[in-house]
Design an enzyme around this catalytic site. Structure first.
Site, mmCIF file in Angstrom:
data_model
loop_
_atom_site.group_PDB
_atom_site.id
_atom_site.type_symbol
_atom_site.label_atom_id
_atom_site.label_comp_id
_atom_site.label_asym_id
_atom_site.label_seq_id
_atom_site.Cartn_x
_atom_site.Cartn_y
_atom_site.Cartn_z
ATOM 1 N NE ARG A 75 -3.992 0.078 2.213
ATOM 2 C CZ ARG A 75 -5.105 0.112 2.869
ATOM 3 N NH1 ARG A 75 -5.399 0.922 3.954
ATOM 4 N NH2 ARG A 75 -5.991 -0.682 2.323
ATOM 5 C CG HIS A 132 -8.804 -1.361 -2.434
ATOM 6 N ND1 HIS A 132 -7.649 -2.369 -1.931
ATOM 7 C CD2 HIS A 132 -9.566 -1.111 -0.994
ATOM 8 C CE1 HIS A 132 -7.945 -2.656 -0.668
ATOM 9 N NE2 HIS A 132 -8.842 -1.966 -0.088
ATOM 10 C CD GLN A 145 -12.974 -3.831 0.110
ATOM 11 O OE1 GLN A 145 -12.150 -3.298 0.800
ATOM 12 N NE2 GLN A 145 -14.228 -4.215 0.395
ATOM 13 C CG ASP A 155 -14.639 4.255 -0.030
ATOM 14 O OD1 ASP A 155 -14.503 4.381 1.051
ATOM 15 O OD2 ASP A 155 -13.502 4.409 -0.828
ATOM 16 C CB CYS A 210 -14.266 -0.598 0.795
ATOM 17 S SG CYS A 210 -14.138 1.325 0.939
ATOM 18 N NE ARG A 217 -9.979 -6.830 1.576
ATOM 19 C CZ ARG A 217 -9.428 -5.607 1.895
ATOM 20 N NH1 ARG A 217 -9.866 -4.510 2.312
ATOM 21 N NH2 ARG A 217 -7.988 -5.562 1.517
HETATM 22 N N1 CP Z 1 -11.040 -1.749 3.116
HETATM 23 C C1 CP Z 1 -10.053 -1.397 3.513
HETATM 24 O O1 CP Z 1 -8.945 -1.751 2.772
HETATM 25 O O2 CP Z 1 -9.720 -1.212 4.739
HETATM 26 P P1 CP Z 1 -8.391 -0.818 5.369
HETATM 27 O O3 CP Z 1 -7.902 0.627 4.906
HETATM 28 O O4 CP Z 1 -8.464 -0.854 6.977
HETATM 29 O O5 CP Z 1 -7.316 -1.573 5.039
HETATM 30 N N1 NVA Z 2 -11.428 4.989 -0.955
HETATM 31 C C1 NVA Z 2 -10.687 4.692 0.370
HETATM 32 C C2 NVA Z 2 -10.447 3.320 0.595
HETATM 33 C C3 NVA Z 2 -9.847 2.873 2.042
HETATM 34 C C4 NVA Z 2 -9.870 1.430 2.073
HETATM 35 C C5 NVA Z 2 -9.259 5.447 0.387
HETATM 36 O O1 NVA Z 2 -8.516 5.352 -0.550
HETATM 37 O O2 NVA Z 2 -8.965 6.009 1.275
#
Ligand code: CP
Ligand code: NVA
Length: 298
Positions: A101, A128, A131, A217, A253, A281
């Protein structure tokens, strides 16, 4: 059996048949079918916070008989300027797979280019896919394979991977965003080439009218450097309320910003599937890891 490492940077780095195999395997693993023992090491290279992705990968590889090494923000030499390409080549000497990430999608692409082990996208500004695996599993569990989903909110990373995943699985997706916050055109093009671009509208009520499930989201994602107040104003009328949700399934998510993109009542509604999504997940990623190691021998 191929020796070339696979990079899963977005959901369409899997062929549609591979995606199907992984979803079926995820359902089997969830049903308690065990799975092979993987004596493998997973590096979790996280430059941004995470609850679900980090813990589900860490717990998941443990369940499969492997181990995770968590490398959080400021815990590697990346924070002191070591290039991503050097980090990729060093990590590849110690671990069997990297889930990363790292914010900018271009950074993930560079990581995958220089790694000699598979790289999995654990969230970028553009995509993602992990997800999406869990989302597709959850939607199938709730509504079977002919479901209709309405996305109401920002055309962000989660939405973009879902749009591509929907095209690969014949899921009907309608996306409602304020003008200017649509998904990228190249994502629409990829979806179109894979089976169908999503319907797009600026009217949340129209988007949900025929939907089985409503997905939202956060309005401001972690990688977005924007004027937050301005963006929140642009999203007035896009909140998923109990009224807009009706009897439909709620998808999110997580983490959710209650009172912004979704109300507390909608998130806690009887038809909310958000905890099922969070659980999935784990199963979806375990399936991805099993599948990955099955076809890639280090
Ligand atoms: N949905 C998701 O990726 O959550 P986190 O940011 O907690 O990993
Ligand atoms: N769209 C959000 C998703 C987090 C899991 C972000 O990128 O912060």
């Amino acid at each position: 059996m191929s020796d070339a490492p696979r990079a899963i940077l977005d959901i369409d780095d899997l062929a549609p048949g591979e995606l199907e195999t992984i979803l079926e395997l995820a359902a089997e693993l969830k049903a308690g079918d065990g799975g092979p023992s993987l004596d493998r090491t997973l590096a979790l290279l996280f430059e941004q916070p995470s609850t679900r992705t980090r813990v589900s990968f860490e717990a998941g590889i443990g369940q499969l008989g492997g181990r995770a090494v968590f490398l959080g923000p400021d815990q590697t030499q990346l924070g002191r300027g070591e290039p991503i390409r050097d980090t990729a080549r060093a990590l590849s000497q110690y671990v069997d797979v990297v889930a990363a990430r790292v914010g900018a999608h271009a950074d993930l692409t560079e990581l995958a280019e220089y790694a000699s082990v598979p790289v999995i996208n654990a969230l970028t500004d553009a995509a993602h896919p992990c997800q999406t695996l869990a989302d597709l599993l959850t939607i199938r569990e709730r509504h079977g394979e002919d479901a209709r989903v309405a996305w109401v909110g920002d055309g962000n990373n989660v939405c973009q991977s879902l749009a591509v995943g929907a095209a690969m699985t014949d899921l009907e997706l309608t996306i409602a965003t304020p003008p200017g916050y649509e998904i990228d055109r190249d994502v629409c093009d990829r979806a179109a080439a894979l089976g169908g671009a999503p319907e797009e509208t600026t009217d949340p009520a129209a988007a949900v009218a025929e939907a089985d499930a409503v997905y939202t989201d956060v309005w401001v994602s972690m990688s977005q450097s924007v004027d937050r107040e301005k963006k929140l104003r642009a999203f007035e009328g896009f909140q998923v309320t109990r009224d807009l949700l009706g009897r439909r399934t709620l998808l999110h998510c997580l983490p959710a910003h209650r009172g912004e993109e979704v109300t507390d009542a909608a998130l806690e509604a009887e038809t909310s599937a958000v905890w099922q999504q969070a659980e999935n997940r784990l199963h979806a990623q375990n399936a991805l890891l099993v599948w990955l190691f099955d076809q890639y021998q280090r």
